[in-house]
Write an enzyme that holds these catalytic residues in place. Structure first.
Site, PDB file in Angstrom:
ATOM      1  N   GLU A   1       0.706  -1.151  -0.050  1.00  0.00           N
ATOM      2  CA  GLU A   1       0.112   0.058   0.152  1.00  0.00           C
ATOM      3  C   GLU A   1       0.808   1.410   0.156  1.00  0.00           C
ATOM      4  OE1 GLU A   1      -2.404   0.315   3.531  1.00  0.00           O
ATOM      5  OE2 GLU A   1      -3.411   1.886   2.922  1.00  0.00           O
TER       6      GLU A   1
ATOM      7  N   LYS B   1       1.461   5.642  -0.056  1.00  0.00           N
ATOM      8  CA  LYS B   1       0.758   6.750   0.526  1.00  0.00           C
ATOM      9  C   LYS B   1       1.600   8.065   0.125  1.00  0.00           C
ATOM     10  CE  LYS B   1      -0.941   8.272   5.258  1.00  0.00           C
ATOM     11  NZ  LYS B   1      -1.217   7.707   6.543  1.00  0.00           N
TER      12      LYS B   1
ATOM     13  N   ASP C   1      -5.357   3.063  -1.439  1.00  0.00           N
ATOM     14  CA  ASP C   1      -6.266   3.479  -0.284  1.00  0.00           C
ATOM     15  C   ASP C   1      -6.627   4.823  -1.108  1.00  0.00           C
ATOM     16  OD1 ASP C   1      -7.031   5.036   1.648  1.00  0.00           O
ATOM     17  OD2 ASP C   1      -6.173   3.420   3.244  1.00  0.00           O
TER      18      ASP C   1
ATOM     19  N   HIS D   1      -8.252  -0.048  -0.366  1.00  0.00           N
ATOM     20  CA  HIS D   1      -8.864   0.361   1.078  1.00  0.00           C
ATOM     21  C   HIS D   1      -9.844   1.374   0.622  1.00  0.00           C
ATOM     22  CE1 HIS D   1      -5.288  -1.147   3.867  1.00  0.00           C
ATOM     23  NE2 HIS D   1      -6.341  -1.986   3.531  1.00  0.00           N
TER      24      HIS D   1
HETATM   25  C1  RNT Z   1      -2.519   4.121   6.944  1.00  0.00           C
HETATM   26  C2  RNT Z   1      -2.952   2.781   5.966  1.00  0.00           C
HETATM   27  C3  RNT Z   1      -3.314   1.774   6.765  1.00  0.00           C
HETATM   28  C4  RNT Z   1      -3.950   1.895   8.003  1.00  0.00           C
HETATM   29  C5  RNT Z   1      -4.323   0.337   8.703  1.00  0.00           C
HETATM   30  C6  RNT Z   1      -4.531   0.632   9.935  1.00  0.00           C
HETATM   31  O1  RNT Z   1      -2.624   5.566   6.080  1.00  0.00           O
HETATM   32  O2  RNT Z   1      -4.178   3.400   5.279  1.00  0.00           O
HETATM   33  O3  RNT Z   1      -3.897   0.825   5.746  1.00  0.00           O
HETATM   34  O4  RNT Z   1      -5.074   2.526   7.828  1.00  0.00           O
HETATM   35  O5  RNT Z   1      -3.287  -0.172   8.417  1.00  0.00           O
HETATM   36 ZN    ZN Z   2      -5.111   2.112   4.155  1.00  0.00          ZN
END
Ligand code: RNT
Ligand code: ZN
Length: 414
Positions: free
Chosen positions: A222, A224, A255, A282
């Site tokens: 993931e 960010k 996400d 996500h």
């Molecule tokens: C954080 C990410 C991650 C968390 C979780 C708790 O910015 O979105 O996925 O929210 O792992």
């Molecule tokens: Zn996330």
């Protein structure tokens, strides 16, 4: 004629079989994040939440034990239609009889209670190593740390989690998605952007040396854009993550709170589907930043669902929720968000994508816009209510009475 029968006829006129839509939706698993129930605290340490993420609010009644969290998940699930999968974080390990194992030493047995719970309910389990809220997070760094002791600790955590993920898949008979997200970054302008990313790459390579069955465990990464207190530089950026996924043949995870505010994940799905066998999401709601508000039935959630359905990718996209609101009833937060994900998926399943695509291809953009707008007031609610009834969950807002009862009887006593 019932409202559902009337809706069914209307949809049939535009080539949509509501029965088929309901059937497809019933079989689609949504991975429900356990961490909404306790503000991402977990059971393995009572450290404050770190990693540049934040829960805000102080609504009473949060779960503080595995039993409470399980009971709350059960209550929420009884009000959410459709198939659910349980999404756990490593920090939710359950230790018994005074035993404790640190993150680098957790084992499948520390999750046996969760396996039992999931099996009893016919649920699969997804998993996340927890690279935050722990004393070994030093200077906001984990897998990218220049301190070998810190980096190795977290590599060992990743390795331990991979074994647990495989255990979940074997026990439940359902493939496990293991998602790697690290918070690593810098608040201010870094002197060296390269080395932390090189160390993150090396750490991931080391974690992936653990043998695992690729038909049972899907490792996702993931990305960010920034975290709170880490505004200037994020090690696991979008470019890093997509490149790494491509290099190792693992699965990308997007996400929708992790991009600049005018970027949308709905527009990214098709590109990733073209180059990856599977992708993961996500689903959250960022308000001005990655605020993790409860998912609502908004345009972007609908557009994400549309991309999954219109690209015929229901079996290629792992859908999980990820938000944490501590300012409202936490069980209700789950129910609202997951019902909305389901509703958005139903909305997409009731859309005549082939017809709309033909209009695009024949450059009939006037009719395309006209139809897209008319479809917005089709009787989705009647099919949704029918779907909820068939799933044995409350229809319409009547589910909220259950929340009020549960709050009076259970949550307010905590
Ligand atoms: C954080 C990410 C991650 C968390 C979780 C708790 O910015 O979105 O996925 O929210 O792992
Ligand atoms: Zn996330």
């Amino acid at each position: 004629m019932t409202r559902y029968e009337y809706a069914k006829d209307l949809y049939a006129k535009i080539g949509i079989d509501t029965e088929a839509a309901i059937e497809k939706l019933s079989a689609l698993p949504i991975s429900m994040h356990c961490w909404q129930g306790d503000d991402v605290v977990g059971f393995d340490s009572k450290e404050a939440l770190s990693g540049g993420i934040q829960t805000t609010g102080n609504y009473p009644g949060k779960a503080t034990t595995p039993e409470e969290l399980m009971a709350d998940i059960d209550k929420a699930c009884s009000l959410i239609p459709g198939k659910k999968k349980l999404n756990l974080h490593a920090s939710y390990a359950i230790f018994e009889g005074g035993e404790f194992a640190d993150r680098d030493a957790i084992e499948p047995k520390h999750f046996a209670k969760w396996v039992e719970y999931a099996k009893e309910r016919g649920m699969g389990i997804d998993f996340n190593p927890t690279f935050f809220s722990h004393p070994m997070v030093k200077d906001n760094l984990t897998l990218s740390s220049p301190d070998e002791e810190v980096r190795t600790f977290w590599v060992n955590h990743g390795k331990a989690c991979l074994k647990i993920a495989q255990y979940f898949a074997e026990e439940t008979g359902v493939p496990c998605v293991m998602n790697i997200w690290i918070p690593d970054g810098y608040k201010d302008i870094p002197a060296d952007r390269f080395s932390p990313r090189a160390r993150f790459k090396k750490s991931l390579d080391e974690i992936l040396e653990v043998p695992y069955d690729k038909s049972k465990v899907y490792i996702t990464l993931e990305s960010k854009v920034f975290g709170i207190g880490l505004e200037s530089y994020t090690v696991g950026s979008a470019e890093f993550s997509l490149s790494y996924v491509n290099y190792k043949g693992i699965t990308p995870l997007m996400d929708n709170g992790h991009y600049h505010p005018t970027e949308v994940v709905s527009d990214k799905i098709s590109s990733l589907l073209l180059f990856n066998e599977k992708i993961a999401l996500h689903v959250t709601r960022g308000v001005r930043w990655d605020s993790d508000h409860v998912v609502i039935f908004d345009d972007e959630t609908k557009e994400i669902a549309k991309e999954i359905v219109s690209n015929d990718a229901l079996d290629r996209v792992f859908i999980a929720t990820d938000y944490f609101d501590a300012s409202i009833n936490r069980v209700a937060a789950w129910v609202i968000g997951l019902r909305n994900v389901q509703k958005a998926m139903l909305n997409a399943l009731l859309t005549p994508h082939a017809m709309l695509r033909d209009l695009q291809d024949s450059a009939n953009t006037t009719k395309l816009l006209a139809l897209q707008e008319e479809l917005k007031t089709y009787p989705l609610a009647d099919v949704w209510n029918e779907y909820c009834a068939r799933c044995g969950v409350p229809v319409g807002e009547s589910w909220f009475e259950e929340i009020e009862k549960y709050e009076a009887k259970v949550l307010s006593k905590r």
